[in-house]
Write an enzyme that holds these catalytic residues in place. Structure first.
Site, PDB file in Angstrom:
ATOM      1  N   PRO A  20      13.815 -31.951   4.213  1.00 51.43           N
ATOM      2  CA  PRO A  20      14.044 -32.419   5.698  1.00 51.43           C
ATOM      3  C   PRO A  20      13.005 -31.803   6.717  1.00 51.43           C
ATOM      4  O   PRO A  20      12.343 -30.849   6.627  1.00 51.43           O
ATOM      5  CB  PRO A  20      15.359 -31.642   6.165  1.00 51.43           C
ATOM      6  CG  PRO A  20      15.612 -30.479   5.340  1.00 51.43           C
ATOM      7  CD  PRO A  20      14.675 -30.632   4.103  1.00 51.43           C
ATOM      8  N   ALA A  22      11.847 -32.826  10.697  1.00 54.12           N
ATOM      9  CA  ALA A  22      12.129 -33.586  12.008  1.00 54.12           C
ATOM     10  C   ALA A  22      10.835 -34.356  12.334  1.00 54.12           C
ATOM     11  O   ALA A  22       9.745 -33.937  12.464  1.00 54.12           O
ATOM     12  CB  ALA A  22      12.637 -32.728  13.044  1.00 54.12           C
ATOM     13  N   GLN A  74      21.344 -33.682   6.511  1.00 55.59           N
ATOM     14  CA  GLN A  74      20.914 -32.456   7.208  1.00 55.59           C
ATOM     15  C   GLN A  74      21.732 -32.174   8.714  1.00 55.59           C
ATOM     16  O   GLN A  74      21.198 -33.015   9.486  1.00 55.59           O
ATOM     17  CB  GLN A  74      19.620 -31.673   7.115  1.00 55.59           C
ATOM     18  CG  GLN A  74      19.945 -30.314   7.412  1.00 55.59           C
ATOM     19  CD  GLN A  74      18.549 -29.627   7.712  1.00 55.59           C
ATOM     20  OE1 GLN A  74      17.801 -29.818   8.604  1.00 55.59           O
ATOM     21  NE2 GLN A  74      18.148 -28.633   6.802  1.00 55.59           N
ATOM     22  N   CYS A 104      15.783 -23.508  10.847  1.00 56.94           N
ATOM     23  CA  CYS A 104      15.069 -24.081  12.015  1.00 56.94           C
ATOM     24  C   CYS A 104      14.646 -22.821  12.902  1.00 56.94           C
ATOM     25  O   CYS A 104      15.390 -22.200  13.272  1.00 56.94           O
ATOM     26  CB  CYS A 104      15.505 -25.343  12.806  1.00 56.94           C
ATOM     27  SG  CYS A 104      14.551 -25.768  13.913  1.00 56.94           S
ATOM     28  N   ASN A 205      11.684 -23.525  -2.120  1.00 55.90           N
ATOM     29  CA  ASN A 205      10.884 -24.474  -1.122  1.00 55.90           C
ATOM     30  C   ASN A 205       9.752 -23.503  -0.445  1.00 55.90           C
ATOM     31  O   ASN A 205       9.990 -22.205  -0.120  1.00 55.90           O
ATOM     32  CB  ASN A 205      11.989 -24.918   0.061  1.00 55.90           C
ATOM     33  CG  ASN A 205      11.101 -25.369   1.300  1.00 55.90           C
ATOM     34  OD1 ASN A 205      11.422 -24.980   2.352  1.00 55.90           O
ATOM     35  ND2 ASN A 205      10.112 -26.470   0.955  1.00 55.90           N
ATOM     36  N   ASP A 207       5.267 -23.937   0.416  1.00 57.28           N
ATOM     37  CA  ASP A 207       3.721 -24.070  -0.185  1.00 57.28           C
ATOM     38  C   ASP A 207       3.714 -24.834  -1.469  1.00 57.28           C
ATOM     39  O   ASP A 207       2.838 -24.353  -2.086  1.00 57.28           O
ATOM     40  CB  ASP A 207       3.377 -22.754  -0.112  1.00 57.28           C
ATOM     41  CG  ASP A 207       3.278 -22.119   1.243  1.00 57.28           C
ATOM     42  OD1 ASP A 207       3.442 -22.576   2.033  1.00 57.28           O
ATOM     43  OD2 ASP A 207       3.218 -20.723   1.053  1.00 57.28           O
ATOM     44  N   ARG A 230       5.674 -30.272   3.453  1.00 56.15           N
ATOM     45  CA  ARG A 230       4.486 -30.796   4.302  1.00 56.15           C
ATOM     46  C   ARG A 230       3.468 -31.664   3.465  1.00 56.15           C
ATOM     47  O   ARG A 230       2.930 -32.704   3.818  1.00 56.15           O
ATOM     48  CB  ARG A 230       3.820 -29.582   5.004  1.00 56.15           C
ATOM     49  CG  ARG A 230       4.640 -29.223   6.322  1.00 56.15           C
ATOM     50  CD  ARG A 230       4.127 -27.650   6.750  1.00 56.15           C
ATOM     51  NE  ARG A 230       4.306 -26.754   5.796  1.00 56.15           N
ATOM     52  CZ  ARG A 230       3.797 -25.459   5.777  1.00 56.15           C
ATOM     53  NH1 ARG A 230       3.218 -25.015   6.840  1.00 56.15           N
ATOM     54  NH2 ARG A 230       4.189 -24.533   4.971  1.00 56.15           N
TER      55      ARG A 230
HETATM   56  C1  LIG Z   1       7.455 -31.085  11.208  1.00 55.94           C
HETATM   57  C2  LIG Z   1       8.283 -30.199  10.342  1.00 55.94           C
HETATM   58  C3  LIG Z   1       9.639 -30.649  10.517  1.00 55.94           C
HETATM   59  C4  LIG Z   1      10.701 -29.839   9.746  1.00 55.94           C
HETATM   60  N1  LIG Z   1      12.177 -30.069  10.066  1.00 55.94           N
HETATM   61  C5  LIG Z   1      12.889 -29.571   9.580  1.00 55.94           C
HETATM   62  C6  LIG Z   1      14.077 -29.728   9.597  1.00 55.94           C
HETATM   63  O1  LIG Z   1      14.524 -30.724  10.356  1.00 55.94           O
HETATM   64  N2  LIG Z   1      15.060 -29.145   9.141  1.00 55.94           N
HETATM   65  C7  LIG Z   1      14.833 -28.103   7.977  1.00 55.94           C
HETATM   66  O2  LIG Z   1      15.679 -27.445   7.255  1.00 55.94           O
HETATM   67  N3  LIG Z   1      13.436 -27.926   7.835  1.00 55.94           N
HETATM   68  C8  LIG Z   1      12.532 -28.463   8.641  1.00 55.94           C
HETATM   69  N4  LIG Z   1      11.185 -28.163   8.380  1.00 55.94           N
HETATM   70  C9  LIG Z   1      10.753 -26.913   7.266  1.00 55.94           C
HETATM   71  C10 LIG Z   1      10.634 -27.830   5.820  1.00 55.94           C
HETATM   72  O3  LIG Z   1      12.005 -28.409   5.477  1.00 55.94           O
HETATM   73  C11 LIG Z   1      10.217 -26.728   4.864  1.00 55.94           C
HETATM   74  O4  LIG Z   1      11.059 -25.635   4.560  1.00 55.94           O
HETATM   75  C12 LIG Z   1       8.874 -25.990   5.338  1.00 55.94           C
HETATM   76  O5  LIG Z   1       7.919 -27.002   5.781  1.00 55.94           O
HETATM   77  C13 LIG Z   1       8.297 -25.224   4.089  1.00 55.94           C
HETATM   78  O6  LIG Z   1       7.960 -25.967   2.810  1.00 55.94           O
HETATM   79  P1  LIG Z   1       6.514 -26.776   2.727  1.00 55.94           P
HETATM   80  O7  LIG Z   1       5.618 -25.562   2.534  1.00 55.94           O
HETATM   81  O8  LIG Z   1       6.555 -27.477   1.460  1.00 55.94           O
HETATM   82  O9  LIG Z   1       6.254 -27.573   3.777  1.00 55.94           O
HETATM   83  C14 LIG Z   1      10.239 -28.798   9.030  1.00 55.94           C
HETATM   84  C15 LIG Z   1       8.876 -28.434   8.991  1.00 55.94           C
HETATM   85  C16 LIG Z   1       8.036 -29.218   9.417  1.00 55.94           C
HETATM   86  C17 LIG Z   1       6.355 -28.829   9.235  1.00 55.94           C
END
Ligand SMILES: Cc1cc2nc3c(=O)[nH]c(=O)nc-3n(C[C@H](O)[C@H](O)[C@H](O)COP(=O)(O)O)c2cc1C
Length: 335
Positions: A20, A22, A74, A104, A205, A207, A230
């Site tokens: 997820p 936002a 979510q 969050c 989850n 990186d 990301r």
């Molecule tokens: C712009 C942005 C918005 C995010 N919004 C949410 C969200 O709405 N709910 C949530 O549980 N995590 C949110 N996250 C966290 C991601 O779901 C994820 O846990 C985090 O980016 C780590 O994973 P990654 O390294 O693959 O990016 C957000 C992350 C980013 C960068």
């Protein structure tokens, strides 16, 4: 490897899930992610309170009508009865899973005792999950959490046990503390510790930027599925690469500039159909940053794109860029 993942009554064909996010994971992102191989996608986080107060913008986030494949909704909030009511609304909207946000880190959220703040109040977190499980009926309830609030109080194993005891059918673990926000490296060890501690599916989850990272996450943590955040923005080819690896198919070639621009324009067109031109062109800017990342002259191109207000202008700007690149011009001048 082509394992099925079970989350309550929901079966996923591949252990590949998108996170997820936002501001990013709207219907269009989810559609493209599904097409590229994600077995499950998540909505952006949705305010439970906003749903109950019939906030129009909040309700728009819950529109899942006609989406292919399962979508997890979510929710964030702090009152068990509010989250229970919002869970009923999410189930009625077609949620395959209802997820509680316990990750969050944003000050605006945690100061209300929501998001990652719930990791510091385990009895409340458990009460919320129990209320959501009761409200969800046959639909599984899951929880997405972090490693803990900070390095000294990292309690993800304890929190995971408590929410599973309260009825959660799976937990997703982002291996960073709240105080890390998105900096540093995600700690995958804590994901392994959670997997060893709870009998339900664990989603790892943090990186994952390549198919090799996805394989390493599964192997090193023993988690049941990976969740990509990301690195999937403006990059559905990453999901394709992970899917190819998981299904034992040969890797597809990296997308060339033409392919990337074609996909960006398709994304824009779908967004226009969904949200109307003015909103779509504005929202598309942040996606374009990712679609164009690393391309020659991308910074200048981005500056130009930020001044455009219609879909047709964006199309023509990107077509001109492509022509210049294909003509081998060294100095792209952005017109
Ligand atoms: C712009 C942005 C918005 C995010 N919004 C949410 C969200 O709405 N709910 C949530 O549980 N995590 C949110 N996250 C966290 C991601 O779901 C994820 O846990 C985090 O980016 C780590 O994973 P990654 O390294 O693959 O990016 C957000 C992350 C980013 C960068």
């Amino acid at each position: 490897m082509n394992a099925t993942v079970k989350i309550g009554k929901v079966s996923l064909e591949l252990p590949l899930i998108t996170a997820p996010m936002a501001g990013y994971t709207d219907r269009v992102y989810r559609f493209l992610a599904k097409e590229a191989g994600a077995a499950l996608t998540y909505t952006e986080m949705i305010s439970a309170q906003g749903l109950i107060f019939s906030n129009q913008a909040t309700w728009a986030l819950l529109d899942l009508a006609g989406e292919p494949g399962p979508v997890a909704v979510q929710l964030f909030g702090r009152e068990p009865e509010v989250l229970a009511e919002a869970t009923r609304l999410a189930v009625a909207a077609g949620a395959a899973l209802v997820d509680l946000n316990m990750g969050c880190p944003t000050p605006k959220i945690v100061k209300n005792g929501e998001g990652a703040a719930l990791m510091r109040d385990i009895p409340r977190a458990a009460a919320i999950v129990a209320a959501m499980v009761k409200a969800a009926g046959p639909v599984p309830v899951t929880v997405k959490m972090r490693k803990g609030w900070d390095e000294h109080s990292a309690n993800v194993v304890e929190v995971a046990r408590a929410v599973v005891d309260a009825g959660a059918a799976a937990v997703a673990v982002h291996g960073r503390t709240r105080n890390q926000f998105y900096s540093g490296q995600a700690d995958w060890d804590c994901i392994r510790q959670v997997k060893e501690a709870v009998p339900v599916a664990v989603i790892g989850n943090g990186d994952i930027k390549s198919a090799a990272d996805a394989a390493a996450m599964l192997e090193r943590t023993g988690c049941d599925a990976v969740m990509v955040g990301r690195a999937s923005i403006g990059n559905p080819w990453l999901l394709r690469a992970i899917r190819a690896q998981m299904t034992g198919r040969p890797p597809e070639p990296e997308p060339d500039v033409k392919t990337r621009i074609a996909m960006a324009l398709r994304h824009q067109q779908l967004l226009i159909e969904l949200k109307g031109e003015t909103t779509a062109v504005k929202q598309m800017r942040k996606h374009l940053v990712y679609y164009l990342r690393g391309l020659r002259g991308a910074a200048r191109l981005r500056q130009k794109l930020y001044t455009l207000t219609t879909g047709a202008e964006v199309v023509s700007c990107l077509h001109n860029y492509l022509q210049e690149i294909e003509a081998g011009k060294q100095n792209y001048d952005g017109v």
